[in-house]
Design a protein around this motif. Structure first.
Motif, PDB file in Angstrom:
ATOM      1  N   GLY A 112       7.115  -3.811   3.519  1.00  0.00           N
ATOM      2  CA  GLY A 112       6.842  -5.230   3.728  1.00  0.00           C
ATOM      3  C   GLY A 112       7.657  -6.115   2.801  1.00  0.00           C
ATOM      4  O   GLY A 112       7.288  -7.270   2.555  1.00  0.00           O
ATOM      5  N   ASP A 224       3.013  -0.586   0.305  1.00  0.00           N
ATOM      6  CA  ASP A 224       2.025  -0.685   1.383  1.00  0.00           C
ATOM      7  C   ASP A 224       0.714  -0.040   0.907  1.00  0.00           C
ATOM      8  O   ASP A 224       0.669   1.172   0.664  1.00  0.00           O
ATOM      9  CB  ASP A 224       2.625   0.068   2.588  1.00  0.00           C
ATOM     10  N   THR A 250       0.983  -4.764  -0.339  1.00  0.00           N
ATOM     11  CA  THR A 250       1.022  -5.380   0.986  1.00  0.00           C
ATOM     12  C   THR A 250       0.020  -4.680   1.896  1.00  0.00           C
ATOM     13  O   THR A 250      -0.469  -3.595   1.574  1.00  0.00           O
ATOM     14  CB  THR A 250       2.421  -5.248   1.618  1.00  0.00           C
ATOM     15  N   LYS A 251      -0.260  -5.325   3.007  1.00  0.00           N
ATOM     16  CA  LYS A 251      -1.123  -4.778   4.071  1.00  0.00           C
ATOM     17  C   LYS A 251      -2.527  -4.453   3.562  1.00  0.00           C
ATOM     18  O   LYS A 251      -3.164  -3.525   4.050  1.00  0.00           O
ATOM     19  CB  LYS A 251      -0.465  -3.546   4.715  1.00  0.00           C
ATOM     20  N   ASP A 253      -4.944  -6.114   4.198  1.00  0.00           N
ATOM     21  CA  ASP A 253      -5.832  -6.411   5.328  1.00  0.00           C
ATOM     22  C   ASP A 253      -6.188  -5.148   6.116  1.00  0.00           C
ATOM     23  O   ASP A 253      -7.266  -5.075   6.704  1.00  0.00           O
ATOM     24  CB  ASP A 253      -5.194  -7.452   6.268  1.00  0.00           C
ATOM     25  N   GLY A 254      -5.296  -4.154   6.103  1.00  0.00           N
ATOM     26  CA  GLY A 254      -5.567  -2.941   6.873  1.00  0.00           C
ATOM     27  C   GLY A 254      -6.079  -1.805   6.012  1.00  0.00           C
ATOM     28  O   GLY A 254      -6.233  -0.694   6.485  1.00  0.00           O
ATOM     29  N   ASP A 255      -6.333  -2.071   4.741  1.00  0.00           N
ATOM     30  CA  ASP A 255      -6.704  -1.015   3.814  1.00  0.00           C
ATOM     31  C   ASP A 255      -8.215  -0.926   3.668  1.00  0.00           C
ATOM     32  O   ASP A 255      -8.830  -1.699   2.945  1.00  0.00           O
ATOM     33  CB  ASP A 255      -6.053  -1.286   2.447  1.00  0.00           C
ATOM     34  N   THR A 277      -1.914 -10.054   2.689  1.00  0.00           N
ATOM     35  CA  THR A 277      -3.085  -9.691   3.496  1.00  0.00           C
ATOM     36  C   THR A 277      -2.890 -10.012   4.969  1.00  0.00           C
ATOM     37  O   THR A 277      -3.843 -10.361   5.660  1.00  0.00           O
ATOM     38  CB  THR A 277      -4.333 -10.434   2.975  1.00  0.00           C
ATOM     39  N   GLU A 279       0.357 -10.609   8.420  1.00  0.00           N
ATOM     40  CA  GLU A 279       1.762 -10.747   8.787  1.00  0.00           C
ATOM     41  C   GLU A 279       2.274 -12.172   8.637  1.00  0.00           C
ATOM     42  O   GLU A 279       3.476 -12.401   8.555  1.00  0.00           O
ATOM     43  CB  GLU A 279       1.960 -10.262  10.226  1.00  0.00           C
TER      44      GLU A 279
END
Ligand code: GDP
Length: 298
Positions: A112, A224, A250-251, A253-255, A277, A279
């Motif tokens: 990211g 990530d 990064t990401k 939000d998906g963790d 958090t 895109e």
């Protein structure tokens, strides 16, 4: 974000709620549960051990209190330990005395970085800075173009090699960007570097060469969070190969687990400085250990 750990800890605390006082056996049982919760969250073992031993030591020293019952006291201890493991204080960017401040981004492909370059540029612009984005990722097809798209959205110009000139020379591009920034009155330079799918020596050498050429004020390792404990292995490889001053997660939000976030500071000794958090450009902020701990315990 970190739902697994939140749920587990909530159930640990609720089993303490009926207790008037905590025996050593209660503390041991609680620490065992916390250990399992952290391991399930994919937190690195040395971090788990350190965390649990601190909790145990502090829980044993707890005085009977009018204000807080045992469950509340344990919640407070766990909160404090989460803040500590996440880095304690918020670590802010260090700006150069003589602009431009040079920020270099390093990390694996797909971590990211390019998205982050845009987010950081926008965040800095909102604070009155005039950042310049630098396309020193000349490995991946379209990387330059992707940065240009991101730069346009973020309202920050992009310094990139002229077609047919400097295309194979990321070090030269990075070096040239500093003079360009001075001429164009940019007070911050954000250098996006190439990432590979896995750790490789050539990638490390290129990143180290760029670092040596521009002496960044901050090298940020972008990782990530969804790769969990692999983030720790990757961080160590980048620490050995390039070295870095801070981490960007990064990401988040998906963790669902949180292993990377909770391990990387302790393992590398470097602070988490920013978190992504989502895109969109605005899905980004400085990382605040205390706020993150509160979210986990919410
Ligand atoms: P780079 O190879 O390191 O430059 O990675 P990119 O910036 O190209 O990002 C790789 C992918 O991850 C893209 O599809 C991004 O939209 C996505 N991405 C980046 N940051 C985040 C984030 O914080 N959350 C989510 N959900 N996706 C992200």
């Amino acid at each position: 974000m970190f739902e697994t750990l939140s749920d587990r800890l909530t159930s640990v605390f609720s089993s303490l709620r009926s207790k008037g006082r905590l025996s050593d056996a209660d503390i041991d049982a609680t620490c065992r549960e916390i250990r399992i919760a952290l391991l399930e969250a994919d937190v690195a073992l040395p971090v788990v051990k350190d965390f649990v031993s601190h909790v145990k030591e502090r829980a044993r020293g707890v005085e009977v209190s009018q204000a807080l019952n045992p469950a509340q006291q344990v919640v407070k201890i766990v909160n404090d330990e989460l803040v500590r493991i996440l880095g304690g204080e918020t670590r802010r960017l260090r700006y150069a005395k003589n602009p431009p401040t040079v920020i270099m981004l390093a990390g694996l492909q797909g971590a990211g970085k390019t998205t982050l370059a845009g987010k950081l540029a926008r965040w800095l612009r909102d604070q009155g800075h005039a950042p310049l984005l630098v396309a020193a990722d000349l490995q991946r097809p379209n990387a330059v173009q992707q940065l240009q798209v991101v730069g346009q959205r973020a309202g920050a110009p992009v310094y990139a090699p002229e077609p047919g000139n400097g295309v194979g020379d990321p070090v030269g591009v990075a070096r040239g960007s500093i003079d360009h920034a001075r001429r164009q009155q940019h007070d911050i330079v954000i250098i996006d570097t190439a990432g590979r799918l896995g750790i490789d020596q050539e990638l490390m050498k290129q990143a180290a060469d760029i670092r040596d050429a521009v002496s960044p004020d901050e090298v940020l390792f972008v990782v990530d969070a969804m790769i969990g404990q692999d983030a720790v292995t990757t961080a160590q490889a980048f620490m050995d190969g390039v070295g870095f001053d801070g981490v960007v997660l990064t990401k988040l939000d998906g963790d669902a687990r949180g292993g990377a976030a909770l391990s990387v500071r302790h393992i590398t000794g470097r602070p988490i400085m920013f978190a992504s958090t989502g895109e969109k450009l605005e899905d980004f902020d400085a990382f605040h250990p205390d706020r993150m701990a509160s979210r986990i315990l919410d």
